[in-house]
Enzyme design. Structure first.
Site, PDB file in Angstrom:
ATOM      1  N   GLU A  75       0.850  -1.205   0.000  1.00 24.67           N
ATOM      2  CA  GLU A  75       0.000   0.000   0.000  1.00 24.67           C
ATOM      3  C   GLU A  75       0.881   1.249   0.000  1.00 24.67           C
ATOM      4  OE1 GLU A  75      -3.678   0.301   0.351  1.00 24.67           O
ATOM      5  OE2 GLU A  75      -3.155   2.365  -0.191  1.00 24.67           O
ATOM      6  N   HIS A 134       0.540  -9.322  -2.736  1.00 24.38           N
ATOM      7  CA  HIS A 134      -0.847  -8.880  -2.866  1.00 24.38           C
ATOM      8  C   HIS A 134      -1.219  -8.895  -4.344  1.00 24.38           C
ATOM      9  CE1 HIS A 134      -3.999  -5.651  -2.853  1.00 24.38           C
ATOM     10  NE2 HIS A 134      -4.323  -6.254  -1.727  1.00 24.38           N
ATOM     11  N   ASP A 154      -2.086 -12.566  -0.640  1.00 27.02           N
ATOM     12  CA  ASP A 154      -3.318 -11.826  -0.342  1.00 27.02           C
ATOM     13  C   ASP A 154      -4.026 -11.542  -1.652  1.00 27.02           C
ATOM     14  OD1 ASP A 154      -2.763 -11.835   2.331  1.00 27.02           O
ATOM     15  OD2 ASP A 154      -2.020  -9.770   2.426  1.00 27.02           O
ATOM     16  N   ARG A 194      -5.221 -15.469   1.598  1.00 25.28           N
ATOM     17  CA  ARG A 194      -6.276 -14.629   2.145  1.00 25.28           C
ATOM     18  C   ARG A 194      -7.134 -14.119   0.997  1.00 25.28           C
ATOM     19  NH1 ARG A 194      -5.804  -8.420   2.308  1.00 25.28           N
ATOM     20  NH2 ARG A 194      -6.194  -9.020   0.155  1.00 25.28           N
ATOM     21  N   SER A 196      -9.929 -11.150   0.002  1.00 24.40           N
ATOM     22  CA  SER A 196     -10.497  -9.892   0.485  1.00 24.40           C
ATOM     23  C   SER A 196     -11.408  -9.272  -0.557  1.00 24.40           C
ATOM     24  CB  SER A 196      -9.341  -8.937   0.792  1.00 24.40           C
ATOM     25  OG  SER A 196      -9.838  -7.719   1.262  1.00 24.40           O
ATOM     26  N   THR A 228     -11.908   0.750   1.348  1.00 27.09           N
ATOM     27  CA  THR A 228     -11.047   1.230   0.273  1.00 27.09           C
ATOM     28  C   THR A 228     -11.130   2.741   0.076  1.00 27.09           C
ATOM     29  OG1 THR A 228     -11.379  -0.900  -0.748  1.00 27.09           O
ATOM     30  CG2 THR A 228     -10.546   0.849  -2.187  1.00 27.09           C
ATOM     31  N   HIS A 255      -8.502  -3.627   6.417  1.00 27.51           N
ATOM     32  CA  HIS A 255      -7.653  -2.655   5.726  1.00 27.51           C
ATOM     33  C   HIS A 255      -8.459  -1.363   5.666  1.00 27.51           C
ATOM     34  CE1 HIS A 255      -4.724  -1.520   2.526  1.00 27.51           C
ATOM     35  NE2 HIS A 255      -5.754  -0.845   2.033  1.00 27.51           N
ATOM     36  N   HIS A 257      -8.700   2.796   5.017  1.00 28.13           N
ATOM     37  CA  HIS A 257      -8.155   4.064   4.506  1.00 28.13           C
ATOM     38  C   HIS A 257      -8.580   5.205   5.431  1.00 28.13           C
ATOM     39  CE1 HIS A 257      -5.872   3.292   0.834  1.00 28.13           C
ATOM     40  NE2 HIS A 257      -6.464   2.104   0.957  1.00 28.13           N
ATOM     41  N   HIS A 352      -0.184  21.887  33.722  1.00 28.93           N
ATOM     42  CA  HIS A 352       0.278  20.563  33.278  1.00 28.93           C
ATOM     43  C   HIS A 352       1.675  20.285  33.821  1.00 28.93           C
ATOM     44  CE1 HIS A 352      -2.643  19.727  29.827  1.00 28.93           C
ATOM     45  NE2 HIS A 352      -3.073  20.823  30.417  1.00 28.93           N
TER      46      HIS A 352
HETATM   47  C1  LIG Z   1      -7.480  -0.864  -3.845  1.00 33.69           C
HETATM   48  C2  LIG Z   1      -6.101  -1.327  -4.149  1.00 33.69           C
HETATM   49  O1  LIG Z   1      -5.176  -0.679  -3.787  1.00 33.69           O
HETATM   50  S1  LIG Z   1      -5.944  -2.791  -4.950  1.00 33.69           S
HETATM   51  C3  LIG Z   1      -4.228  -2.971  -5.269  1.00 33.69           C
HETATM   52  C4  LIG Z   1      -3.741  -2.030  -6.303  1.00 33.69           C
HETATM   53  N1  LIG Z   1      -2.483  -2.517  -6.764  1.00 33.69           N
HETATM   54  C5  LIG Z   1      -2.085  -2.398  -8.005  1.00 33.69           C
HETATM   55  O2  LIG Z   1      -2.772  -1.868  -8.858  1.00 33.69           O
HETATM   56  C6  LIG Z   1      -0.737  -2.998  -8.304  1.00 33.69           C
HETATM   57  C7  LIG Z   1      -0.041  -2.245  -9.389  1.00 33.69           C
HETATM   58  N2  LIG Z   1      -0.793  -2.395 -10.632  1.00 33.69           N
HETATM   59  C8  LIG Z   1      -0.214  -2.670 -11.808  1.00 33.69           C
HETATM   60  O3  LIG Z   1       0.992  -2.773 -11.956  1.00 33.69           O
HETATM   61  C9  LIG Z   1      -1.131  -2.870 -12.946  1.00 33.69           C
HETATM   62  O4  LIG Z   1      -2.366  -2.216 -12.706  1.00 33.69           O
HETATM   63  C10 LIG Z   1      -1.400  -4.407 -13.188  1.00 33.69           C
HETATM   64  C11 LIG Z   1      -0.120  -5.073 -13.625  1.00 33.69           C
HETATM   65  C12 LIG Z   1      -1.937  -5.085 -11.939  1.00 33.69           C
HETATM   66  C13 LIG Z   1      -2.439  -4.571 -14.277  1.00 33.69           C
HETATM   67  O5  LIG Z   1      -2.053  -3.759 -15.356  1.00 33.69           O
HETATM   68  P1  LIG Z   1      -2.833  -3.750 -16.790  1.00 33.69           P
HETATM   69  O6  LIG Z   1      -2.994  -5.154 -17.251  1.00 33.69           O
HETATM   70  O7  LIG Z   1      -2.129  -2.808 -17.646  1.00 33.69           O
HETATM   71  O8  LIG Z   1      -4.321  -3.268 -16.412  1.00 33.69           O
HETATM   72  P2  LIG Z   1      -4.846  -1.918 -15.794  1.00 33.69           P
HETATM   73  O9  LIG Z   1      -4.044  -1.554 -14.609  1.00 33.69           O
HETATM   74  O10 LIG Z   1      -4.998  -0.866 -16.812  1.00 33.69           O
HETATM   75  O11 LIG Z   1      -6.310  -2.355 -15.343  1.00 33.69           O
HETATM   76  C14 LIG Z   1      -6.524  -3.299 -14.350  1.00 33.69           C
HETATM   77  C15 LIG Z   1      -6.997  -4.601 -14.950  1.00 33.69           C
HETATM   78  O12 LIG Z   1      -7.223  -5.543 -13.894  1.00 33.69           O
HETATM   79  C16 LIG Z   1      -8.625  -5.847 -13.788  1.00 33.69           C
HETATM   80  N3  LIG Z   1      -8.856  -5.894 -12.366  1.00 33.69           N
HETATM   81  C17 LIG Z   1      -8.906  -4.834 -11.526  1.00 33.69           C
HETATM   82  N4  LIG Z   1      -9.038  -5.272 -10.286  1.00 33.69           N
HETATM   83  C18 LIG Z   1      -9.040  -6.604 -10.357  1.00 33.69           C
HETATM   84  C19 LIG Z   1      -9.110  -7.584  -9.358  1.00 33.69           C
HETATM   85  N5  LIG Z   1      -9.163  -7.237  -8.080  1.00 33.69           N
HETATM   86  N6  LIG Z   1      -9.087  -8.874  -9.713  1.00 33.69           N
HETATM   87  C20 LIG Z   1      -8.988  -9.204 -11.044  1.00 33.69           C
HETATM   88  N7  LIG Z   1      -8.900  -8.306 -12.018  1.00 33.69           N
HETATM   89  C21 LIG Z   1      -8.931  -7.017 -11.654  1.00 33.69           C
HETATM   90  C22 LIG Z   1      -9.317  -4.732 -14.525  1.00 33.69           C
HETATM   91  O13 LIG Z   1     -10.536  -5.150 -15.040  1.00 33.69           O
HETATM   92  C23 LIG Z   1      -8.332  -4.459 -15.636  1.00 33.69           C
HETATM   93  O14 LIG Z   1      -8.471  -5.488 -16.568  1.00 33.69           O
HETATM   94  P3  LIG Z   1      -8.402  -5.223 -18.209  1.00 33.69           P
HETATM   95  O15 LIG Z   1      -6.951  -5.252 -18.534  1.00 33.69           O
HETATM   96  O16 LIG Z   1      -9.156  -6.375 -18.760  1.00 33.69           O
HETATM   97  O17 LIG Z   1      -9.026  -3.908 -18.447  1.00 33.69           O
HETATM   98  O1  LIG Z   2      -6.434  -6.306  -0.140  1.00 34.27           O
HETATM   99  C1  LIG Z   2      -7.081  -5.617   0.615  1.00 34.27           C
HETATM  100  O2  LIG Z   2      -7.701  -6.077   1.573  1.00 34.27           O
HETATM  101  C2  LIG Z   2      -7.141  -4.127   0.450  1.00 34.27           C
HETATM  102  C3  LIG Z   2      -6.792  -3.631  -0.885  1.00 34.27           C
HETATM  103  C4  LIG Z   2      -6.677  -2.145  -0.836  1.00 34.27           C
HETATM  104  O3  LIG Z   2      -5.593  -1.593  -0.789  1.00 34.27           O
HETATM  105  C5  LIG Z   2      -7.891  -1.361  -0.653  1.00 34.27           C
HETATM  106  O4  LIG Z   2      -8.982  -1.881  -0.866  1.00 34.27           O
HETATM  107  O5  LIG Z   2      -7.760  -0.172  -0.305  1.00 34.27           O
HETATM  108 ZN   LIG Z   3      -5.701   0.288   0.277  1.00 37.48          ZN
END
Ligand SMILES: CC(=O)SCCNC(=O)CCNC(=O)[C@H](O)C(C)(C)COP(=O)(O)OP(=O)(O)OC[C@H]1O[C@@H](n2cnc3c(N)ncnc32)[C@H](O)[C@@H]1OP(=O)(O)O
Ligand SMILES: O=C(O)CCC(=O)C(=O)O
Ligand SMILES: [Zn+2]
Length: 470
Positions: A75, A134, A154, A194, A196, A228, A255, A257, A352
């Site tokens: 995160e 994650h 996760d 896990r 979530s 979130t 988790h 925010h 104080h």
């Molecule tokens: C709330 C949170 O913080 S969740 C955690 C967030 N963490 C991250 O995003 C990690 C860093 N992310 C990345 O490096 C990139 O977003 C990646 C590698 C995960 C994916 O990249 P890309 O394939 O280019 O896709 P992009 O980021 O544009 O879009 C997300 C894709 O995942 C899909 N997706 C989003 N959330 C989820 C999920 N929880 N489970 C499965 N698929 C998901 C979306 O539909 C989208 O799919 P698409 O390619 O068919 O449109």
């Molecule tokens: O994996 C989780 O439980 C939290 C993911 C996340 O960062 C969020 O939903 O803000």
């Molecule tokens: Zn978060």
């Protein structure tokens, strides 16, 4: 501000929660609290009622039985200012381990080639903490994750209508099917898993409970609730975790925010309702304003049970850990940060200061020495009092009566009405006052004599240091 170093001040036993008349005898029946209006307590045992006795709900509480899932390296990497190179990630992972967190969560290895390599490198460090990564609820991510050497994965997917419509576009049937496939796959590798739901507090309760029940039945290690968008309040958190606790037998992670500033209070309520694992990041860094901060959570849980928290974590390591992360993401530790904020253990107002000098527990719920820190009393300002000044007089080993200390305190206030006095200013004043008394030139209340002595001292010091003055 003039700080007095109180590291040598006597340390009084910490007053645990529940003393001071909160859970103890003092409040019972006093002030009409129990309806007795201060009169004799009813004699029949059947009529006795202690409103402070443990309630059924207290047995659910994990306030003194929890695990921290530290997500600075997941995160926290989502914080706008964060860029962690491999060396920094390793330093942070080692510092978190030295502090004693139970889990360290890392960015998805699917994010980039370097993220994958860093994840493998941290797994090879042989830390005491369990290493998690994650991922999205997708087999492609799961296959990469299990190859990194992590102790657990996760898995997350959005369940609110917002995320179902505008993020991944999948319905609950698809989400449930994929969750089962991913969980069974990760479990087949013999590591923790896990599941979530993202945006849990804006998800349909029936959908949520039903998917959690399904994954619990197939042996997921933990289910996670995520606020979130930071919309939840403590009561809502308590209710959702409490409801979930009645539905699943596995562990419950949360988790939270901090968009509305409730992340620490929400974490506390989650534990009270039976959550077992809390996500944190150092200084709370994460998306937007981030999540539950590690230090703030530790402060909150220490206040509830200091002995438990002291035994579990290396508290004096917190400051360095926070400084390390602050430097890595180029921010300062906020002045109001619990425990390590610039003024966290500085006491200013005279009322104080007097009580703190007599017993630090009067105005402190956290003991600075438990965190390797020092308490200060600030005296060079108009809110000061003679008791605080007396403590400085004693530290300087000056021989003044209480009346003389009150007299010189009045002068400090007069000067501080114009500008805050530094420690040096106050010490000079105290020394000039003392030598005036010793030489017999100065008597109580002789402000014009004191002003003359101060003026003389000033011109003598300037004469002694002409070069410095120039
Ligand atoms: C709330 C949170 O913080 S969740 C955690 C967030 N963490 C991250 O995003 C990690 C860093 N992310 C990345 O490096 C990139 O977003 C990646 C590698 C995960 C994916 O990249 P890309 O394939 O280019 O896709 P992009 O980021 O544009 O879009 C997300 C894709 O995942 C899909 N997706 C989003 N959330 C989820 C999920 N929880 N489970 C499965 N698929 C998901 C979306 O539909 C989208 O799919 P698409 O390619 O068919 O449109
Ligand atoms: O994996 C989780 O439980 C939290 C993911 C996340 O960062 C969020 O939903 O803000
Ligand atoms: Zn978060």
């Amino acid at each position: 501000m003039v700080p007095i170093d109180l590291s040598s001040a006597p340390v009084h036993p910490h007053v645990p929660n529940g003393v001071n008349g909160v859970n103890g005898k003092k409040l019972n029946g006093v002030n009409g609290v129990n309806g007795t209006n201060g009169h004799a307590t009813p004699k029949s045992p059947a009529k006795q009622f202690n409103p402070y006795a443990p309630r059924y709900a207290d047995f659910l509480s994990n306030v003194s039985n929890f695990n921290i899932i530290e997500s600075t390296l997941r995160e926290g990497e989502q914080f706008a200012n964060a860029f962690f190179d491999t060396e920094t990630k390793i330093k942070i992972a080692k510092a978190l381990d030295a502090f004693g967190v139970e889990y360290i969560e890392l960015t998805s290895p699917a994010a980039s080639e370097q993220s994958r390599a860093d994840c493998e490198a941290i797994c090879k460090l042989g830390l005491r903490a369990k290493i998690l990564t994650h991922i999205r609820c997708h087999m492609d991510d799961a296959r990469i994750a299990v190859e990194t050497g992590v102790d657990g994965v996760d898995v997350v997917i959005g369940t609110s209508s917002f995320l179902r419509e505008f993020s991944h576009g999948k319905d609950m049937a698809y989400i449930t099917r994929t969750a089962i496939e991913v969980i069974e796959f990760v479990k087949s590798k013999g590591i923790e898993v896990r599941f979530s739901s993202e945006d849990s507090f804006r998800s349909d309760l029936v959908d949520l409970l039903s998917i959690y029940q399904t994954v619990d039945k197939i042996g997921v290690n933990r289910v996670g609730i995520a606020d979130t968008v930071g919309c939840a309040n403590p009561r809502q958190v308590y209710d959702l975790v409490r409801t979930l606790r009645g539905v699943v037998s596995c562990d419950i992670e949360i988790h939270l925010h901090n968009d509305t500033g409730c992340a620490i209070a929400n974490a506390f309520c989650a534990l009270e309702a039976g959550a077992t694992h809390i996500d944190t990041s150092v200084l709370g860094i994460g998306e937007r304003v981030g999540i539950t901060p590690l230090g703030g959570l530790v402060a909150c849980l220490y206040a509830a049970n200091p002995e438990y928290v002291k035994a579990k974590y290396n508290l004096p390591a917190l400051r360095e850990l926070e400084n390390l992360v602050a430097e890595a993401v180029e921010v300062s530790v906020p002045f109001c940060n619990p425990i390590t904020g610039y003024c966290a253990f500085t006491h200013k107002a005279g009322i104080h200061a007097k009580a703190i000098l007599n017993n630090p527990s009067t105005y402190e719920i956290l003991k600075p020495e438990d965190f390797g820190l020092t308490r200060y009393v600030s005296i060079g300002h108009r809110l000061t009092g003679w008791n605080a000044v007396k403590s400085r007089v004693e530290q300087l080993q000056l021989n003044l009566t209480d009346d003389q200390i009150k007299d010189v305190t009045a002068k400090i206030k007069e000067l501080a009405d114009v500008r805050t006095q530094s420690m040096e200013d106050v010490d000079t004043l105290l020394r000039v006052y003392h030598s005036g008394v010793e030489s017999g030139e100065l008597e109580l209340g002789q402000r014009h004599v004191l002003d003359r002595l101060l003026e003389k001292h000033r011109s003598q010091s300037q004469e002694r240091m002409p070069a410095a003055a120039a």
